[in-house]
Design an enzyme around this catalytic site. Structure first.
Site, PDB file in Angstrom:
ATOM      1  N   ARG A 165       0.802  -1.222   0.000  1.00 60.37           N
ATOM      2  CA  ARG A 165       0.000   0.000   0.000  1.00 60.37           C
ATOM      3  C   ARG A 165       0.842   1.282   0.000  1.00 60.37           C
ATOM      4  O   ARG A 165       0.546   2.233  -0.725  1.00 60.37           O
ATOM      5  CB  ARG A 165      -0.896  -0.012   1.237  1.00 60.37           C
ATOM      6  CG  ARG A 165      -1.944   1.074   1.274  1.00 60.37           C
ATOM      7  CD  ARG A 165      -2.632   1.104   2.643  1.00 60.37           C
ATOM      8  NE  ARG A 165      -3.079  -0.191   3.086  1.00 60.37           N
ATOM      9  CZ  ARG A 165      -4.288  -0.706   2.849  1.00 60.37           C
ATOM     10  NH1 ARG A 165      -5.180   0.002   2.193  1.00 60.37           N
ATOM     11  NH2 ARG A 165      -4.611  -1.917   3.291  1.00 60.37           N
ATOM     12  N   CYS A 203     -26.929  -2.670  -7.351  1.00 65.95           N
ATOM     13  CA  CYS A 203     -28.161  -2.865  -6.600  1.00 65.95           C
ATOM     14  C   CYS A 203     -27.899  -3.362  -5.193  1.00 65.95           C
ATOM     15  O   CYS A 203     -28.364  -4.438  -4.806  1.00 65.95           O
ATOM     16  CB  CYS A 203     -29.045  -3.854  -7.346  1.00 65.95           C
ATOM     17  SG  CYS A 203     -28.975  -3.593  -9.112  1.00 65.95           S
TER      18      CYS A 203
END
Ligand SMILES: *Cc1c(COP(=O)(O)O)cnc(C)c1O
Length: 418
Positions: free
Chosen positions: A276, A342
């Protein structure tokens, strides 16, 4: 430090206006800055000046071949967690002798692949894995170089999903079992003990957990040395955090000081596995505002990037800064930034005070270079976003947006369905 800055009112990646990239590839797209990647690698590696070290970039943070090639060219090694990452690493040009292989679930075929290629070291995470490694090496007429991944039982004080160094986590072998593991390793004909390893978690924003883990590890090394074991490498893993919002993680220099201090008096070669910290702030995700809408309870900004493109907010409630690509002089707004999927978990930001953006405008989701595209899926049959790398005033599409055809590649309808 990164190279995403406003000039006048427009967001640039190095010398390229973000809008120019969007004109070429559309949205959503990931944008990586080569200068930022280079700088992060240099700053990280130079923090350990004077130590014999190998910086093995943790591939899983961002496995695009262009990103891998860049770190390979800088002399880096690679930390992999799968056969697929080994494949990519080799394609990107990493010499196998600079590759270390971690992970709790290495399959026999993956082990064979790595043995055939002759990687630097397997970071072994269980006794059963150690035994399988020995068997596979024997079958192939090889010797497997190993380190045991020790779980030092320290709390990295990060999100539970990315904490890996507690005994309740699935990772590594606890200290006592590691002593037994090294005894076993010594007795096995086709493994060679090369080192010792730990990795305690990700997005760690203080030095103490690293210090505590290494103290435990070095204590164990002393004990094992007294038992006649010798090690060439100590692999201290990755996990150094970055600034997404208001975190202030240790700078590489402070992190390095903690590690060098803990290793004083040992003659071990250092392996580091940063992920990271090298790539996180070197990338953004650019998305377009599709609609604004207001319910009785809330204001929403509906964008064309979703949890399938960047899952961190949905998965960890992670914070990513969100900025307009072109600044306008308007009031601020408080809204949820949501995608078209959704699921109510499909948000990039919740209840965020942000620039008032309007339909058709572009937003940059900041710090998206790590665990962004690599965690993307095709959920809801959404083609994965384009990836672009910028260097100076040039940019290159390092992975085009997926096509609809790519979505069904390999699928077939069985004859019995006619
Ligand atoms: C994920 C991982 C890393 C990199 O972690 P970052 O937090 O991205 O630095 C390093 N080593 C191992 C074994 C990992 O699984």
């Amino acid at each position: 430090m990164h190279h995403f800055e406003y000039r006048d009112k427009r967001l640039y990646c190095e010398d390229v206006p973000v809008t120019s990239v969007v004109e070429a590839v559309g949205t959503p797209c990931y944008l990586y800055s080569a200068a930022t990647l280079t700088r992060h690698f240099q700053a990280f590696s130079e923090a350990f000046e004077g130590m014999e070290r190998l910086v093995c970039y943790s591939a899983k943070a961002n496995t695009n071949l262009a990103v891998l090639r860049l770190f390979c060219q800088m002399g880096g090694g690679l930390d992999i967690v799968s056969g697929g990452e080994l494949f990519r690493g080799l394609k990107a040009g990493f010499p196998p002798g600079r590759i270390v292989y971690s992970g709790v679930g290495k399959r026999a075929d993956e082990i064979d692949f790595a043995l055939e290629k002759g990687i630097l070291m397997f970071n072994v995470e269980s006794i059963e894995e150690l035994k399988l490694l020995n068997e596979r090496a024997k079958t192939l007429g090889k010797t497997a170089p190993v380190a045991l991944r020790v779980n030092p039982d320290v709390d990295p004080k990060t999100h539970p999903y990315i904490s890996t160094g507690l005994t309740k986590n699935k990772f590594g072998i606890d200290t006592e079992a590691a002593v037994e593991g090294y005894r076993l390793a010594r007795s096995l004909s086709n493994v060679q003990i090369q080192g010792i390893d730990c990795h305690i978690g990700s997005q760690i924003t203080e030095s103490t957990p690293f210090k505590d883990a290494l103290k435990n590890l070095v204590g164990l090394v002393d004990r094992l040395n007294q038992m006649g074991f010798s090690f060439q490498y100590i692999d201290v893993g990755g996990g150094l955090g970055i600034t997404y919002g208001d975190e202030s993680p240790p700078l590489p220099a402070e992190y390095a000081r903690a590690i060098v201090e803990a290793l004083k008096g040992t003659s071990l070669k250092l392996i580091l596995e940063p992920g990271r910290v090298l790539v996180g702030n070197a990338g953004i995700l650019v998305t377009r505002v599709l609609y604004r809408k207001r319910t009785k309870a809330k204001e929403f900004v509906v964008v064309d990037a979703a949890m399938n493109d960047l899952i961190r907010p949905a998965l960890y409630r992670a914070y990513h800064g969100i900025q307009p690509v072109v600044r306008a002089s308007r009031e601020t707004l408080r809204a949820d930034v949501v995608g078209p999927i959704c699921e109510s978990g499909d948000f990039l930001a919740e209840d965020r005070k942000m620039a008032d953006v309007q339909q058709g405008e572009l937003l940059a989701v900041m710090s998206a270079g790590a665990y962004g595209f690599v965690m993307a899926s095709n959920y809801c049959s959404r083609p994965r976003a384009a990836e672009v790398m910028v260097s100076g005033d040039r940019f290159h599409v390092v992975r085009p947006r997926e096509t609809y055809e790519a979505l069904i590649q390999g699928e077939s309808i069985p004859p019995f369905l006619g």
